[in-house]
Scaffold this motif. Sequence first.
Motif, mmCIF file in Angstrom:
data_model
loop_
_atom_site.group_PDB
_atom_site.id
_atom_site.type_symbol
_atom_site.label_atom_id
_atom_site.label_comp_id
_atom_site.label_asym_id
_atom_site.label_seq_id
_atom_site.Cartn_x
_atom_site.Cartn_y
_atom_site.Cartn_z
ATOM 1 N N ALA A 158 62.515 32.318 38.404
ATOM 2 C CA ALA A 158 63.778 31.864 37.824
ATOM 3 C C ALA A 158 64.102 30.442 38.260
ATOM 4 O O ALA A 158 64.566 29.619 37.460
ATOM 5 C CB ALA A 158 64.903 32.816 38.217
ATOM 6 N N LEU A 159 63.861 30.117 39.504
ATOM 7 C CA LEU A 159 64.135 28.768 39.996
ATOM 8 C C LEU A 159 63.211 27.745 39.328
ATOM 9 O O LEU A 159 63.639 26.647 38.967
ATOM 10 C CB LEU A 159 63.957 28.712 41.515
ATOM 11 N N ALA A 160 61.947 28.108 39.175
ATOM 12 C CA ALA A 160 60.988 27.178 38.583
ATOM 13 C C ALA A 160 61.290 26.877 37.119
ATOM 14 O O ALA A 160 60.909 25.825 36.610
ATOM 15 C CB ALA A 160 59.577 27.729 38.725
ATOM 16 N N ALA A 161 61.981 27.811 36.444
ATOM 17 C CA ALA A 161 62.242 27.644 35.011
ATOM 18 C C ALA A 161 63.530 26.890 34.709
ATOM 19 O O ALA A 161 63.876 26.693 33.544
ATOM 20 C CB ALA A 161 62.278 29.020 34.343
ATOM 21 N N LEU A 162 64.245 26.449 35.739
ATOM 22 C CA LEU A 162 65.538 25.806 35.516
ATOM 23 C C LEU A 162 65.381 24.417 34.883
ATOM 24 O O LEU A 162 64.387 23.720 35.094
ATOM 25 C CB LEU A 162 66.296 25.685 36.838
ATOM 26 N N ASP A 163 66.408 24.033 34.137
ATOM 27 C CA ASP A 163 66.478 22.694 33.555
ATOM 28 C C ASP A 163 66.638 21.669 34.680
ATOM 29 O O ASP A 163 67.506 21.827 35.547
ATOM 30 C CB ASP A 163 67.689 22.636 32.614
ATOM 31 N N PRO A 164 65.816 20.625 34.714
ATOM 32 C CA PRO A 164 65.933 19.624 35.784
ATOM 33 C C PRO A 164 67.310 18.980 35.874
ATOM 34 O O PRO A 164 67.708 18.517 36.944
ATOM 35 C CB PRO A 164 64.870 18.585 35.401
ATOM 36 N N MET A 165 68.057 18.954 34.759
ATOM 37 C CA MET A 165 69.368 18.319 34.746
ATOM 38 C C MET A 165 70.502 19.282 35.064
ATOM 39 O O MET A 165 71.673 18.894 35.033
ATOM 40 C CB MET A 165 69.611 17.674 33.374
ATOM 41 N N ALA A 166 70.159 20.527 35.359
ATOM 42 C CA ALA A 166 71.198 21.526 35.636
ATOM 43 C C ALA A 166 71.935 21.189 36.932
ATOM 44 O O ALA A 166 71.343 20.661 37.885
ATOM 45 C CB ALA A 166 70.573 22.908 35.738
ATOM 46 N N ARG A 167 73.230 21.504 36.946
ATOM 47 C CA ARG A 167 74.025 21.356 38.154
ATOM 48 C C ARG A 167 73.995 22.704 38.872
ATOM 49 O O ARG A 167 74.541 23.687 38.381
ATOM 50 C CB ARG A 167 75.451 20.955 37.808
ATOM 51 N N LEU A 168 73.328 22.743 40.010
ATOM 52 C CA LEU A 168 73.091 24.001 40.722
ATOM 53 C C LEU A 168 73.955 24.064 41.968
ATOM 54 O O LEU A 168 74.002 23.110 42.746
ATOM 55 C CB LEU A 168 71.611 24.109 41.090
ATOM 56 N N VAL A 169 74.606 25.193 42.160
ATOM 57 C CA VAL A 169 75.374 25.451 43.369
ATOM 58 C C VAL A 169 74.766 26.674 44.047
ATOM 59 O O VAL A 169 74.615 27.728 43.420
ATOM 60 C CB VAL A 169 76.871 25.698 43.065
ATOM 61 N N ALA A 170 74.378 26.518 45.303
ATOM 62 C CA ALA A 170 73.811 27.626 46.085
ATOM 63 C C ALA A 170 74.878 28.122 47.049
ATOM 64 O O ALA A 170 75.427 27.343 47.835
ATOM 65 C CB ALA A 170 72.579 27.161 46.840
ATOM 66 N N VAL A 171 75.173 29.423 46.995
ATOM 67 C CA VAL A 171 76.274 29.975 47.783
ATOM 68 C C VAL A 171 75.741 31.014 48.763
ATOM 69 O O VAL A 171 75.038 31.950 48.380
ATOM 70 C CB VAL A 171 77.332 30.634 46.867
ATOM 71 N N SER A 172 76.089 30.829 50.039
ATOM 72 C CA SER A 172 75.718 31.780 51.079
ATOM 73 C C SER A 172 76.972 32.421 51.653
ATOM 74 O O SER A 172 77.998 31.761 51.810
ATOM 75 C CB SER A 172 74.951 31.079 52.203
ATOM 76 N N ARG A 173 76.867 33.680 51.970
ATOM 77 C CA ARG A 173 78.016 34.356 52.590
ATOM 78 C C ARG A 173 78.205 33.885 54.035
ATOM 79 O O ARG A 173 79.327 33.860 54.534
ATOM 80 C CB ARG A 173 77.801 35.872 52.550
ATOM 81 N N PHE A 174 77.106 33.511 54.667
ATOM 82 C CA PHE A 174 77.168 33.128 56.082
ATOM 83 C C PHE A 174 76.701 31.696 56.259
ATOM 84 O O PHE A 174 75.684 31.284 55.692
ATOM 85 C CB PHE A 174 76.295 34.061 56.933
ATOM 86 N N GLU A 175 77.416 30.963 57.085
ATOM 87 C CA GLU A 175 77.105 29.551 57.278
ATOM 88 C C GLU A 175 75.731 29.361 57.909
ATOM 89 O O GLU A 175 75.003 28.421 57.557
ATOM 90 C CB GLU A 175 78.177 28.902 58.160
ATOM 91 N N ASP A 176 75.340 30.250 58.852
ATOM 92 C CA ASP A 176 74.059 30.032 59.517
ATOM 93 C C ASP A 176 72.868 30.380 58.627
ATOM 94 O O ASP A 176 71.729 30.042 58.955
ATOM 95 C CB ASP A 176 73.987 30.805 60.845
#
Length: 320
Positions: A212-230
């Motif tokens: 899924a990550l490899a198929a993304l549009d290069p111009m996409a605005r991606l936000v990665a969200v983690s529940r934990f800071e570490d």
Amino acid sequence: MRIDRDSAIPARQQVRAALVTRIASGALAVGDPLPSVRELAERARLAPMTVTRVYADLKASGLVEARAGAGTFVSESALSRLGATGGGGLWASIDRLVAEAASHGLGMADLLSLVAARDPAPAPAPRVVMVGLFAEATRSYAARVGAQTGLAPESIALLDEAPDEAELARRLAEADLVLTFANLHDRLAGVVADPDRIVTLRFIPAEATRTALAALDPMARLVAVSRFEDFLPILTLGVRRFAAHVRSVTPRVQGAADLPALLARADVVVMSTGAEAAAEAARPGATFIEYRHVPDPGDIDRLVAPRLGLPVPDSRKEAS
């Protein structure tokens, strides 16, 4: 080195046993040199060919290694590791066995014959424990390690099971290896008696996530969200590794003040386990990717298999 000429044990076996004992006791540690063939032959008053055969046998057993032009040196092995740790109760057990044999009138040659004739009991499988945060995910990590090693690792989920420190220490006390994330190492080091038994693994996105990550549009605005800071650095590293073509990658921990505004503009939201609530604040039409990850197979071969004495298939050795 003294050779008992009256013993029923051949001189060659006596020399080998003396060297093995010194390695197993720690008198000869990994990297220490052995005497030259000529030197040892003179000490033991033996033919150099006898010593040469002993050294060849030790080399074939993986106990020593020959270095061209330098000599013969102790190599890494189960015996050298025994010597480094002091041997626990093994030496006392051997002493009791020798004394018991003597009480029955048995000499050392008789005892060696009896030991050699015994069918060794199968060694118990190493106990491996995978420690993560969420129960389902941690079980899947343990299953992945098990599929690659042939073992059956246990799993402990710190968040879902919420063991206190005493319970956690009890469950990890008998583990041969404790596998976990780098960000959990310090907590586990505080409850495991021997922190050297803790192995931190790298985790990579699962195949579906990588695809899924490899198929993304290069111009996409991606936000990665983690529940934990570490965990955020691990998530960010994985996203950047497998979506390196995507220019805009913004990592945020769940609860960050600017996260709602970022999600409202995001084309793609990558959510770690436990951060699924981020999907509720994202704009309509955004792409959602659940970041499911697995232990890096290379780390299992490189860090886990050797510690447990497990073979690594030649194909994976070559690939690494």
